[in-house]
Design an enzyme around this catalytic site. Structure first.
Site, PDB file in Angstrom:
ATOM      1  N   ILE A   1       1.837   6.175  14.056  1.00  0.00           N
ATOM      2  CA  ILE A   1       1.291   4.887  13.953  1.00  0.00           C
ATOM      3  C   ILE A   1       2.057   3.449  13.753  1.00  0.00           C
ATOM      4  O   ILE A   1       1.297   2.502  13.208  1.00  0.00           O
ATOM      5  CB  ILE A   1       1.106   5.173  11.105  1.00  0.00           C
ATOM      6  CG1 ILE A   1       0.468   7.101  11.385  1.00  0.00           C
ATOM      7  CG2 ILE A   1       0.921   4.385  11.106  1.00  0.00           C
ATOM      8  CD1 ILE A   1      -0.930   6.442  12.241  1.00  0.00           C
TER       9      ILE A   1
ATOM     10  N   CYS B   1      13.334  10.540   7.648  1.00  0.00           N
ATOM     11  CA  CYS B   1      13.595   9.876   8.794  1.00  0.00           C
ATOM     12  C   CYS B   1      14.846  10.220   8.823  1.00  0.00           C
ATOM     13  O   CYS B   1      14.676  10.587  10.288  1.00  0.00           O
ATOM     14  CB  CYS B   1      13.104   8.900   8.536  1.00  0.00           C
ATOM     15  SG  CYS B   1      14.033   7.645   6.932  1.00  0.00           S
TER      16      CYS B   1
ATOM     17  N   GLU C   1      10.252   0.528  10.456  1.00  0.00           N
ATOM     18  CA  GLU C   1      11.007   1.642  10.183  1.00  0.00           C
ATOM     19  C   GLU C   1      10.341   3.495  10.325  1.00  0.00           C
ATOM     20  O   GLU C   1       9.779   3.869   9.623  1.00  0.00           O
ATOM     21  CB  GLU C   1      11.872   2.015   8.589  1.00  0.00           C
ATOM     22  CG  GLU C   1      13.479   2.367   8.691  1.00  0.00           C
ATOM     23  CD  GLU C   1      13.557   3.857   8.017  1.00  0.00           C
ATOM     24  OE1 GLU C   1      12.628   4.561   9.207  1.00  0.00           O
ATOM     25  OE2 GLU C   1      12.897   4.080   6.847  1.00  0.00           O
TER      26      GLU C   1
ATOM     27  N   GLY D   1       7.087   4.620   8.513  1.00  0.00           N
ATOM     28  CA  GLY D   1       6.104   5.936   8.782  1.00  0.00           C
ATOM     29  C   GLY D   1       6.117   6.639   9.880  1.00  0.00           C
ATOM     30  O   GLY D   1       7.486   5.940  10.598  1.00  0.00           O
TER      31      GLY D   1
ATOM     32  N   GLU E   1      10.021  15.321  15.646  1.00  0.00           N
ATOM     33  CA  GLU E   1      10.772  14.995  14.278  1.00  0.00           C
ATOM     34  C   GLU E   1       9.535  16.416  14.063  1.00  0.00           C
ATOM     35  O   GLU E   1       8.015  16.148  13.644  1.00  0.00           O
ATOM     36  CB  GLU E   1      10.117  13.774  13.632  1.00  0.00           C
ATOM     37  CG  GLU E   1      10.655  13.634  12.239  1.00  0.00           C
ATOM     38  CD  GLU E   1      10.376  11.832  11.774  1.00  0.00           C
ATOM     39  OE1 GLU E   1       9.318  11.755  12.023  1.00  0.00           O
ATOM     40  OE2 GLU E   1      11.161  11.261  11.281  1.00  0.00           O
TER      41      GLU E   1
ATOM     42  N   LYS F   1       0.857  -1.537  -0.101  1.00  0.00           N
ATOM     43  CA  LYS F   1      -0.243   0.166  -0.245  1.00  0.00           C
ATOM     44  C   LYS F   1       1.466   1.364  -0.081  1.00  0.00           C
ATOM     45  O   LYS F   1       1.730   1.421   0.832  1.00  0.00           O
ATOM     46  CB  LYS F   1      -0.784   0.175   1.382  1.00  0.00           C
ATOM     47  CG  LYS F   1      -1.664   1.619   1.337  1.00  0.00           C
ATOM     48  CD  LYS F   1      -2.723   1.957   2.310  1.00  0.00           C
ATOM     49  CE  LYS F   1      -1.874   3.039   3.335  1.00  0.00           C
ATOM     50  NZ  LYS F   1      -1.948   4.324   2.190  1.00  0.00           N
TER      51      LYS F   1
ATOM     52  N   THR G   1       6.272   7.698  13.717  1.00  0.00           N
ATOM     53  CA  THR G   1       6.298   6.782  15.432  1.00  0.00           C
ATOM     54  C   THR G   1       4.526   6.268  15.363  1.00  0.00           C
ATOM     55  O   THR G   1       4.393   5.480  16.034  1.00  0.00           O
ATOM     56  CB  THR G   1       7.126   6.695  16.174  1.00  0.00           C
ATOM     57  OG1 THR G   1       8.725   6.890  15.896  1.00  0.00           O
ATOM     58  CG2 THR G   1       7.040   6.008  17.491  1.00  0.00           C
TER      59      THR G   1
END
Ligand code: NAI
Ligand code: MG
Length: 507
Positions: free
Chosen positions: A257, A309, A275, A253, A410, A201, A255
């Site tokens: 989620i 990231c 990741e 994506g 972030e 996805k 943290t």
């Protein structure tokens, strides 16, 4: 550069529009459907959504909004393909398939780069790097497919114990929007090398390049081996992570989620690779080569418009060089060209969405309210030619409390916070004082400094006198809340297999 709405700005604005329309006509995928069992199909609900061009603000294409029933269909197709075809593929056949995928992407690399630039807003020069890495990673995993071995375990003469590294069967992969095709390649490469079939996805912000990939490789990849379901996170991502028939989920994506995905995967004890976010320190020692260190710092934070990231978003400069270093850095940041990402001269394109601009600007506001000092940037450009796009200026923030949320969280934009240090231990304690541990940079001419800092920093990836360098084969992944597992290396293939032990009695 002119800052009023002069004819030249108007002309540049319409030149951008025209360039983007023309590029879209050249490179958009023909199919904007779901790709399930080797066929282009509509979503069960019939609903669609638009992906936008963040440079012009215009809709780029309309794609299918996949949901749980579509995920079910894709998982069925993936199991059919696994049972009937792919589980019989030899490692040589997997290698040949992955090599051919690499060749097909390479043959169309400029078109793929343009498409990424249109859908994500990344500068074309950086999109070309993405695509060359896509090719490199498929080639790397083509090689790894052949170097994948079980073991014989020594016990005594009464038995022979062997291990096999077997694929999981069907795996689910959820992809972010910052490096759309590259993050897909990082996941598809090891999953397919290990012998799994996949339901993938893409992010709702950037669904187009993976659709184009399947157009290009549809005759190379057996039907159902790779299935693509476009759609939103909650509607398509969550049902994929919680699906009973998915044996492994890989996610890149946020943290927040990532934690959701982990909870969903827990329902059926599904293996995971995560990741996630970062807030990576970049440490400059007083003996660093100043000019090289400034350039590396620019790359560390402004590459991909800071939507990285592993961005080096917290800078720790030694006090002996602070004045000279920061003045050169602020000049270099202010000199970066914000412009149409399709131009070769552009250093920073727009952020991916208006929502991402708001997110970045809200952190900048938080910093401003804390009386931090802005060395440069901190706003949106006032060039009217860029008024349609999601642009944020390169921003350097000094004199901010390390506990401020703009420092701890972030930002995922072109924003770096600067700290000065004199005592190594105090600096290192601060550098490690975040919930993340994805990456770090060390800039020094001394091998002792480099070794000491590399060992002391709590992070999965340390770059010394370089940054954001991603050769295939180099494991990538996070400590602490930056994730679980490693990608882009032989180790990644391990994450897509399960060990079967066979014990033969010799009695
Ligand atoms: P996100 O984590 O929501 O999205 C990443 C992917 O997860 C997308 O494909 C999305 O559709 C999917 N997703 C969303 N909700 C899901 C759910 N409940 N279950 C399964 N899949 C789901 O990230 P978002 O909202 O796009 O960006 C928010 C922040 O996340 C960014 O500002 C940035 O800080 C961080 N981020 C970090 C990335 C990284 O490379 N580590 C990549 C993208 C975002
Ligand atoms: Mg989201």
């Amino acid at each position: 550069m002119s800052v009023d709405d002069s004819p030249s700005a108007t002309e540049r604005r319409s030149a951008i529009q025209k360039r983007h329309e023309q590029a879209a006509n050249e490179v958009l995928p023909e199919h904007r459907a779901l790709y399930i069992g080797g066929e282009w199909v509509q979503s069960a609900s019939g609903q669609t959504f638009e992906t936008r061009d963040p440079t012009t603000g215009d809709a780029l294409a309309s794609v299918q909004a996949g949901m749980a029933t579509d995920i079910d269909r894709a998982v069925d197709a993936a199991w059919n393909a696994y049972d009937s075809v792919y589980s019989d593929y030899s490692t040589a056949e997997r290698q040949a398939m992955l090599s051919e995928i690499a060749d097909r992407v390479e043959a169309k690399s400029e078109a793929f780069a343009k498409l990424e630039s249109l859908d994500n807003g990344k500068p074309i020069t950086e999109a070309r790097i993405d695509i060359s890495l896509v090719v490199d990673h498929f080639r790397y995993f083509a090689g790894v497919a052949r170097a994948h071995e079980g073991e014989t375990v020594e016990t005594d003469d009464s038995r022979v114990v062997q291990t096999h590294k077997e694929p999981y069967g069907v795996v689910g992969q959820i992809i972010p929007w910052n490096f759309p095709l590259l993050m897909a390649a990082w996941k598809l490469g090891p999953a397919l090398a290990a012998g799994n079939t996949v339901v993938i996805k893409p992010a709702e912000e950037t669904p187009l390049s993976i659709l184009k990939l399947m157009e290009e490789v549809g005759d190379v990849v057996p039907d159902g081996v790779v299935n693509v379901v476009t759609g939103f996170g909650e509607d398509a991502g969550a049902p994929l992570a919680s699906h009973k028939e998915i044996r492994k989920v890989a996610f890149t994506g946020s943290t927040a989620i990532g934690s959701e995905v982990m909870k969903n995967a827990a329902e059926h004890i599904t293996d995971i690779t995560l990741e996630l976010g970062g807030k990576s320190p970049l440490v400059v020692f007083p003996d660093a080569d100043l000019e090289q260190a400034v350039q590396t710092t620019i790359t560390a934070i402004f590459f991909n418009t800071g939507e990285c990231c592993c961005a080096g978003s917290r800078l720790f400069v030694h006090e002996d060089i602070q004045d000279e270093f920061l003045s050169r850095l602020a000049d270099a940041a202010a000199d970066l060209e914000l412009n149409d990402p399709l131009l070769d001269s552009t250093d920073l394109g727009p952020k991916v969405t208006e929502e991402q601009v708001e997110n970045t600007m809200s952190y900048i506001e938080t910093a401003r309210e804390s009386d931090a000092t802005f060395l440069t940037g901190g706003d949106q450009p006032d060039d009217p030619a860029l008024a349609d796009g999601c642009f944020v200026t390169p921003t350097l923030i000094d004199e901010i409390d390390h506990n401020n949320e703009a420092v701890q969280e972030e930002i995922f934009g072109p924003v770096q916070e600067v700290f000065t240090w004199s005592d190594y231990d105090e600096m290192m304690e601060m550098a490690n004082n975040v919930d993340y541990g994805l990456a770090a940079g060390v800039l020094t001419e001394s091998i002792d400094n480099a070794n000491r800092a590399a060992r002391d920093i709590e992070a999965g990836n340390i770059w010394v006198n370089t940054y954001n360098d991603f050769p295939a084969g180099q494991p990538f992944g996070g400590y602490k809340q930056s994730g679980i597992g490693r990608e882009t290396a032989q180790e990644a293939v391990e994450h897509y297999t399960q060990t079967k032990t066979v014990n033969f009695s010799l009695s």
